[in-house]
Design a protein around this motif. Structure first.
Motif, mmCIF file in Angstrom:
data_model
loop_
_atom_site.group_PDB
_atom_site.id
_atom_site.type_symbol
_atom_site.label_atom_id
_atom_site.label_comp_id
_atom_site.label_asym_id
_atom_site.label_seq_id
_atom_site.Cartn_x
_atom_site.Cartn_y
_atom_site.Cartn_z
ATOM 1 N N UNK A 44 0.607 -1.311 0.025
ATOM 2 C CA UNK A 44 0.045 -0.505 -0.532
ATOM 3 C C UNK A 44 0.679 0.922 -0.233
ATOM 4 N N UNK A 45 0.660 1.923 -1.415
ATOM 5 C CA UNK A 45 2.036 3.154 -1.572
ATOM 6 C C UNK A 45 0.697 4.285 -2.315
ATOM 7 N N UNK A 68 -1.265 12.344 -8.059
ATOM 8 C CA UNK A 68 -0.731 11.429 -7.352
ATOM 9 C C UNK A 68 -1.595 9.410 -7.660
ATOM 10 N N UNK A 69 -1.023 8.354 -7.806
ATOM 11 C CA UNK A 69 -1.862 7.811 -7.737
ATOM 12 C C UNK A 69 -1.544 6.777 -6.260
ATOM 13 N N UNK A 70 -2.699 6.275 -5.719
ATOM 14 C CA UNK A 70 -2.662 5.392 -4.874
ATOM 15 C C UNK A 70 -2.615 3.902 -5.146
ATOM 16 N N UNK A 71 -1.920 3.062 -4.333
ATOM 17 C CA UNK A 71 -1.972 1.663 -5.309
ATOM 18 C C UNK A 71 -2.375 1.001 -3.784
ATOM 19 N N UNK A 72 -3.261 0.049 -3.669
ATOM 20 C CA UNK A 72 -2.713 -0.454 -2.252
ATOM 21 C C UNK A 72 -2.994 -2.201 -3.039
ATOM 22 N N UNK A 84 3.117 5.415 2.611
ATOM 23 C CA UNK A 84 4.230 5.373 1.933
ATOM 24 C C UNK A 84 4.230 6.245 0.628
ATOM 25 N N UNK A 85 6.009 6.588 0.211
ATOM 26 C CA UNK A 85 5.231 7.858 -1.117
ATOM 27 C C UNK A 85 6.351 7.745 -1.723
ATOM 28 N N UNK A 86 6.329 7.432 -3.033
ATOM 29 C CA UNK A 86 7.444 7.759 -4.134
ATOM 30 C C UNK A 86 7.266 8.730 -4.845
ATOM 31 N N UNK A 87 8.664 9.611 -5.087
ATOM 32 C CA UNK A 87 8.130 11.058 -5.516
ATOM 33 C C UNK A 87 8.312 10.996 -7.041
ATOM 34 N N UNK A 88 7.738 10.417 -7.921
ATOM 35 C CA UNK A 88 9.192 11.074 -9.033
ATOM 36 C C UNK A 88 9.623 12.228 -9.635
ATOM 37 N N UNK A 89 9.261 12.958 -9.393
ATOM 38 C CA UNK A 89 9.008 14.581 -9.832
ATOM 39 C C UNK A 89 8.389 14.980 -11.189
ATOM 40 N N UNK A 90 10.013 15.158 -12.007
ATOM 41 C CA UNK A 90 9.152 15.790 -13.443
ATOM 42 C C UNK A 90 9.124 14.229 -14.020
ATOM 43 N N UNK A 105 0.932 -3.633 -9.068
ATOM 44 C CA UNK A 105 1.603 -3.253 -7.755
ATOM 45 C C UNK A 105 3.122 -3.359 -7.206
ATOM 46 N N UNK A 106 3.553 -4.411 -7.409
ATOM 47 C CA UNK A 106 4.540 -5.022 -7.672
ATOM 48 C C UNK A 106 6.042 -4.675 -8.262
ATOM 49 N N UNK A 107 6.891 -3.846 -7.552
ATOM 50 C CA UNK A 107 8.350 -3.394 -7.955
ATOM 51 C C UNK A 107 9.087 -4.166 -8.762
ATOM 52 N N UNK A 108 9.073 -4.688 -9.971
ATOM 53 C CA UNK A 108 9.197 -5.374 -10.878
ATOM 54 C C UNK A 108 10.679 -4.784 -11.493
ATOM 55 N N UNK A 109 10.700 -3.675 -11.378
ATOM 56 C CA UNK A 109 12.453 -3.686 -12.314
ATOM 57 C C UNK A 109 12.220 -2.253 -11.780
#
Length: 515
Positions: free
Chosen positions: A53-54, A71-75, A96-102, A494-498
């Motif tokens: 959940x992030x 932002x996009x919420x993923x659960x 938890x927040x992953x901010x990718x900026x630009x 939702x899995x960070x695979x790469x």
């Protein structure tokens, strides 16, 4: 008084440090790297993230309504909220927040035309290397062809063999095409069994496939197959070339240099595609609403000829036929004039044609006459590509480039006016709709969190030092090119695979079967 100050000062310093800690922690989210910030005891081997959940934030998120800053919420693998307004996410410090900026955040690519060659030919590619390459390129779903694996996927039993081979080897989600061959076209119980087992549709060749256990079909076989497919409302995808009387390979070898690309190009003229498509549109007229083949659909794969072939497809669409067409990234990137003598990495069928033909294909893409794009990733082993001999007539045909779908399409596409919105439509939304995967292809609530994060402006060189995950990187026609569009992260369900050159340790992609 001095004694009081010295007593209070340590407490005050501790309070300042405490406040600073939480302030810096919040501000750090803009540069958040979960592998550094969070505990290393990650039990989820499917993901490079230790949580399910992030939020993902960016100033450039592509939604069905267009780009937003938000932002996009993923659960638990799905998108549960899309919030406009950069920095607006989460009500708790625990979020938890992953901010990718630009960086651009957009739906993962769906490549519905790949050859992963397993079971039977893992020395060519295989599920592990092929899907790792897909993940590294932002491709979150692939649909595997019924050949060049051995045995070919032409029955329920051979599909089961493929599913068994794919078990715990998929780094992205994968669907599967079946094959239409004379045997199951004339014995429709076999075809029924194959479709009931879950293939997303079937593929046929109207010319020799080059694989002994995948023989070509005639238009009569195709008609029989469409009768069955109409009941399931699944597509027939067709390699549309019919071999016409022309100079044979042996005559050409006597008279012309097989190392010259034009020698090969002349052996597969546009008339081959045109002859096949003429027969197909003669059948698709029965797929109109109320027609005897209503429910059936014909899809032409890897269109190369942008002249009469495309005109016939456009006319069939105008009259209401259920027909569609794809082209491939290499037909939009390269032209025959640019292919060096002896460089058999560029051999494929139908062949890459001249620059004028390429320009007409590009126009068709922008005007919407091409329904979507694919890679037709078709690898082999180095000895069959004959790179040292450079013999275009004898070398195996096929472009290897699954990992570069996104940067190749963007690098060349931006030069002829392709927008990021159009790119996503051609590589995500439309392919998802074509194969009937309703939960993929968009960043929207309820959809799978299949997402690619990339930097369109960043250029890189495809060379020996660049991390390529294909089985045989040296065979790719994109080696030696400079591309725009660096993939940073890829999420599948939702899995960070790469993430920046590293894959999740476990292959947790899901087989997609039709119901």
């Amino acid at each position: 008084m001095d004694n009081f100050v010295w007593r209070v000062l340590p407490l005050f310093a501790l309070l300042v440090a405490f406040v600073a800690f939480f302030y810096l922690q919040d501000s750090y989210k803009a540069q958040f790297s979960p592998l550094i910030k969070l505990p290393v005891d990650n039990d989820n081997e499917c993901s490079l993230l230790p949580f399910r959940h992030y939020w993902i934030s960016s100033k450039r998120i592509l939604t069905p309504q267009g780009f937003i800053s938000g932002s996009v919420e993923i659960n638990e693998g799905k998108i549960v909220a899309v919030v406009e307004g950069y920095g607006k996410q989460g009500n708790s410090r625990q979020d938890e927040v992953i901010d990718y900026g630009e960086a651009v955040v957009m739906p993962g690519l769906i490549d519905v035309h790949v050859h992963l060659d397993e079971p039977g030919r893992t020395e060519w590619e295989g599920f592990v290397t092929g899907t790792r390459a897909a993940a590294a390129g932002g491709v979150t779903t692939v649909v595997d062809m019924p050949l060049n694996n051995h045995p070919t996927t032409v029955s329920k039993e051979t599909l089961e063999l493929k599913l068994e081979a794919a078990n715990k080897k998929l780094h992205v989600d994968a669907g599967f095409w079946g094959g239409l061959v004379p045997e199951n076209a004339l014995n429709t119980s076999i075809l029924d069994g194959l479709l009931s087992a879950g293939v997303l549709g079937v593929k046929s060749f109207m010319c020799p496939s080059g694989i002994n256990d995948f023989p070509m079909t005639t238009i009569d076989h195709i008609k029989e197959g469409l009768t069955v497919l109409a009941k399931y409302k699944r597509p027939l995808i067709v390699h549309a070339e019919i071999q016409l009387d022309s100079e044979s390979h042996s005559e050409l070898k006597d008279n012309r240099d097989p190392r010259v690309y034009l020698t090969y190009l002349n052996t597969r003229p546009p008339s081959w595609e045109q002859a096949a498509i003429k027969e197909l549109v003669g059948v698709t007229k029965d797929t109109i609403v109320g027609g005897p083949l209503e429910g059936a659909h014909v899809h032409i794969v890897h269109l190369s000829d942008s002249s009469l072939s495309l005109d016939m497809i456009k006319e069939a669409k105008r009259r209401g036929d259920s027909i569609s067409v794809e082209t491939c990234s290499h037909y939009l990137a390269f032209s025959s004039e640019e292919i060096p003598d002896g460089d058999t990495r560029f051999k494929c069928s139908p062949p890459i044609r001249d620059a004028h033909n390429r320009e007409k294909l590009r126009e068709a893409v922008l005007e919407g006459h091409i329904d979507f794009l694919t890679s037709d990733h078709s690898p082999t082993v180095p000895e069959l590509k004959l790179l040292e001999e450079g013999d275009f007539l004898r070398a195996w045909g096929g472009i290897s480039g699954l990992q570069f779908d996104l940067p190749v399409t963007w690098s060349y596409g931006k030069k002829y006016g392709l927008t990021l919105e159009q790119l996503s439509l051609l590589w995500s939304k439309k392919p998802a709709a074509f194969v009937g995967i309703e939960s993929k292809g968009a960043i929207a609530v309820g959809y799978h969190a299949d997402i690619v994060v990339w930097q369109p402006e960043v250029e890189f060189d495809v060379n020996d030092t660049y991390p390529i995950f294909l089985k045989h990187p040296s065979l790719s026609a994109y080696m030696g090119t400079r591309l725009s569009g660096k993939v940073l992260d890829t999420f599948v369900r939702g899995n960070l695979v790469f993430k920046e050159g590293k894959h999740a340790s476990a292959a947790c992609g899901v087989p997609i079967l039709a119901k």
